[in-house]
Scaffold this active site. Structure first.
Site, PDB file in Angstrom:
ATOM      1  CB  SER A  46      -9.707  -5.073  -0.536  1.00  0.00           C
ATOM      2  OG  SER A  46     -10.426  -5.565   0.571  1.00  0.00           O
ATOM      3  CG  ASP A  57      -4.834  -9.034   4.524  1.00  0.00           C
ATOM      4  OD1 ASP A  57      -5.436  -8.375   5.394  1.00  0.00           O
ATOM      5  OD2 ASP A  57      -5.163  -9.036   3.331  1.00  0.00           O
ATOM      6  CG  HIS A  87      -6.393  -5.354   3.655  1.00  0.00           C
ATOM      7  ND1 HIS A  87      -6.619  -6.519   2.955  1.00  0.00           N
ATOM      8  CD2 HIS A  87      -7.326  -4.464   3.210  1.00  0.00           C
ATOM      9  CE1 HIS A  87      -7.630  -6.349   2.123  1.00  0.00           C
ATOM     10  NE2 HIS A  87      -8.074  -5.120   2.250  1.00  0.00           N
TER      11      HIS A  87
END
Length: 806
Positions: free
Chosen positions: A672, A745, A779
């Site tokens: 991330s 995601d 994610h």
């Protein structure tokens, strides 16, 4: 001829291997598979009266078919249309109950076949445990009588959990309120194959600057489908006889909560017009009170308009009543807050928020209560004479806790604590609560009614040393009752008997895996509750150390270093090394340098942890400090890249000084915002031999109204957005980079397109790059197949570019 055929065969096999690599999920080394498949530890839930413990048996990882199930994405949510509940949910598969000491464990019988159970709740009196069970057709509501240890389904109606608010106990501990799928609702609306009109949005001069969201509504067909699945009917059901009753009419119910006396229901519904630029929680809303006995609306408390124009900044809030809730210590009193500055932090105002009360029967005018200099951040209710209110200002990280007298609005609040949330070393801890007879959490007093209790992490230069303090409400003084001592890491789970000093704790060390205990702080004795097996015996001999070092500008940094069990630093061998980090913003260099974590915790790894690569001969510096500091008038991101590089240089220099790492064989990895870090480091430095970036964002012009902790927009700070975007410097990448991203995601800002476009830019400039898109993954990666393939990818990548293995 034979030579020619051999060459052809070799090329064919090579091509087949390449094709297979692209067309199949691969497996990492067996050592990593064993760690990924380590058995999950049961979840523990203590009953409100501190008499019993519920243990939930957890299965292994989800599979790809679990993630590939049909999923709708509407209004900022994702849900399963077949179950009317969350998609990709984790479930329990078994239940057992023991007494508070962990003895007399009884397995719950009568569970459904192939249970997928979640949403566990104790009844307020602790005589029942409730849960939902997800079937292929819907979500069922079940209860367990803890005297009989038998589970039974409560009703034939399916729970509607699309809005994530399944059910709640009333204070009588016999009645459950739940949202049901509307009976007879018919077939779901179908989107036509051919659109009958264009989709039009129009701006008429009103500012509506919002951050980047995903899964939003896009047209009227989306609206119809959203209404179909999100609309629910409230019911009450008696768990002793199964009698049920409708409450109100079918609506899109986001939140509901019963009053502590069990007579009323606060219902938060979503109203039209919907928006195509913000998620459902910013849609128009209505708060109303329903009389549970009659099922009728007693009073509409507030109608809240669409909030697509909230002012800029983290301290901005929507106009009108917000945080509408019941007072936990009163039979039926609502409270809420309203902004006094129109929700705009840029407005100069002595007071930001004000609290209001409204008592049953809710037909009078709201009573004005205390005003707050900062933004409201929650109330801890105690009784008519004592409650604690928190207020917070994000801009300067300031949090103020004050006590006030709820029964007398004329009395001013009195400050208890005033501190920076960045300053972990001086954090006073959080006030402990207990469940009252209505099932609401209230402040935990001792029997004198004069003392409260605080639980804190006990952050220090030596690492976290959790504690329990006693706080006297008259003198304002605190007294330390207990604190963890090295070489153990132990923290309080619940203070079950304040007068006799009994605490349930979770205790571990580097050598001993975690278990739960009852600690008597008066005589310093321990009684073990659980005896969980060691989930990672393979890692017992892995060397681990918390290391400390300084950045060039003097900011103190730290990280946890893992070394293979057979590594001997005196041998002269230097290891290939992987640095794992995640940047964090600070407004104080002193706070940025404070140590996080503990050197005494057991090595327990998540399924996607980079630390598993220590089994493959790598040194791993995990959770290396990567502070981004902006003091005074400086914004942290104004020097983001420079500080990233300085953090990396300091970490690598420390590893070299320790004679651990080979300077030519150090890689960097992150997830991330950590992936964003990786790409920036490879763009602006030559410190690392390679990098792995998982699920990152690389082009900040695609998040133009702010990202992470950045409040400024692209148009206010275009140079910052440009300089922080690795996409802008794809032509400078000369280091091999592996990009991994979940194809589905849903995290704000990290669209899969971010990795796809960045890879295109890298490829276009001749970089050595590889893009791996994991089908069905969000994610964070959930399916066993995806996780094992991810490990295979970075083992192969690091072996090639750090171990120089082809």
């Amino acid at each position: 001829m034979k030579t020619f055929l051999f060459v052809l065969l070799t090329l064919a096999l090579s091509y087949f291997a390449k094709s297979q690599e692209q067309d199949a999920y691969m497996l990492p080394p067996e050592e990593i598979i064993e760690l990924v498949d380590a058995p999950a530890t049961p979840t523990m839930r203590i009953c409100p009266l501190n008499e019993r413990i519920l243990f939930v048996e957890n299965p292994g990882l989800l599979s790809l078919p679990d993630l590939a199930a049909e999923e709708l994405r509407l209004g900022g949510m994702r849900f399963d249309p077949h179950t009317n509940g969350p998609s990709r949910a984790s479930y329990g598969v078994g239940l057992s109950i023991s007494d508070i000491s962990g003895q007399s464990i009884q397995t719950i019988t009568g569970l459904p076949d192939f249970p997928r159970i979640r949403n566990f709740q104790w009844s307020p009196d602790g005589n029942y445990v409730s849960f939902t069970n997800t079937t292929n057709n819907g979500i069922e509501l079940w209860v367990v009588d803890v005297e009989e240890f038998v589970a039974e389904k409560v009703t034939g109606l399916f729970v509607n959990e699309v809005m994530r608010n399944a059910y709640e106990w009333l204070s009588d501990s016999e009645t459950i309120i739940f949202t049901s799928v509307v009976e007879g609702r018919g077939e779901a609306p179908q989107r036509p194959l051919v659109a009958d009109a264009p989709v039009i949005q129009e701006s008429k001069g009103r500012r509506a600057a919002v951050r980047t969201y995903q899964d939003l509504l896009s047209d009227r067909y989306d609206e119809e489908i959203f209404d179909y699945y999100a609309t629910s009917q409230l019911y009450s059901v008696n768990v002793t006889n199964g009698n049920k009753k409708k409450i109100g009419e079918p609506e899109v119910v986001w939140y509901f909560s019963a009053s502590p006396d069990g007579n009323y229901l606060l219902v938060n519904t979503i109203k039209k017009p919907y928006s195509y630029i913000v998620p459902f929680f910013r849609f128009p809303q209505q708060f109303s009170v329903i009389d549970i006995s009659s099922g009728n609306v007693k009073q509409v408390i507030a109608d809240i308009p669409l909030a697509d124009d909230i002012p800029q900044g983290f301290d901005a809030v929507r106009k009108g009543p917000r945080a509408v809730r019941w007072r936990a210590d009163s039979p039926a009193t609502l409270f809420w807050v309203e902004a006094l500055d129109d929700g705009d932090p840029a407005v100069d105002s002595d007071y930001r928020d004000q609290v209001f009360y409204l008592k049953a029967p809710f037909n009078g005018e709201p009573v004005e209560s205390i005003k707050l200099e900062l933004r409201f951040s929650g109330i801890l209710w105690g009784n008519d004479n004592f409650a604690i209110i928190n207020e917070y200002w994000r801009r300067d990280r300031r949090l103020v806790s004050s006590h006030f007298t709820p029964k007398d609005e004329s009395l001013a609040k009195s400050k208890i604590f005033d501190y920076s949330v960045e300053d972990r070393y001086n954090h006073p801890g959080s006030f402990l609560q207990e469940s009252n007879k209505s099932g609401y959490n209230v402040l935990l007093f001792d029997k004198t009614g004069q003392n409260l209790f605080l639980s804190g992490q006990g952050a220090s230069p030596e690492g976290n040393m959790p504690f329990i303090d006693r706080y006297n409400i008259r003198t304002g003084k605190t007294e330390r009752l207990w604190q963890c001592e090295s070489p153990w890491y132990e923290y309080a789970v619940r203070l079950i008997d304040p007068d006799n000093g009994l605490i349930i704790t979770r205790r571990e060390s580097q050598e001993v895996h975690p278990n739960f205990f009852i600690r008597n702080v008066l005589d310093d004795t321990l009684t073990q509750i659980t005896d969980y097996p060691d989930p990672f015996p393979q890692l017992r001999n892995v060397k681990r150390e918390m290391i400390h070092y300084d950045r060039e500008d003097g900011v103190s940094l730290s990280g946890t270093l893992y070394l293979p069990e057979d590594f001997d630093p005196d041998s002269g061998e230097r290891l290939p090394t992987i640095l794992w980090a995640y940047p964090r913003e600070f407004i104080s260099a002193d706070a940025a340098g404070q140590v996080r974590g503990s050197p005494y915790t057991y090595t327990r790894l998540g399924a996607t942890s980079v630390v598993m690569l220590v089994t493959q001969g790598y040194a791993v510096l995990s959770n290396a400090s990567f502070p981004i500091v902006g003091e005074g008038d400086e914004e942290p991101n104004d020097t983001f890249v420079e500080q990233l590089v300085a953090n990396a240089e300091a970490a690598v220099n420390k590893l070299l000084d320790m004679d651990i790492s080979d300077p030519e064989r150090i890689g960097v990895a992150g997830h991330s915002y950590g992936a964003f870090m990786v790409a920036n480091l490879l763009s602006h430095s030559d410190i690392f031999a390679t990098g792995v970036a998982r699920s990152g964002a690389y082009n900040r012009s695609l998040t133009p109204f702010g990202f992470q902790a950045e409040e400024r927009t692209y148009w206010q700070a275009p140079e910052v957005y440009h300089k922080m975007s690795p996409f802008s410097f794809a032509h400078q990448i000369e280091t091999p980079i592996l990009l991994i991203h979940g194809a589905d995601d849903n995290n704000s800002g990290t669209y899969p397109m971010q990795s796809e476009r960045y890879y295109d830019a890298l490829r276009g400039h001749g970089a050595i790059a590889r893009l791996v898109m994991l089908p069905h993954e969000g994610h964070g990666y959930r399916a066993r197949e995806s996780i094992l393939h991810m490990h295979w990818e970075w083992v192969e990548w690091f072996d090639k570019y750090l171990k120089n293995e082809d």
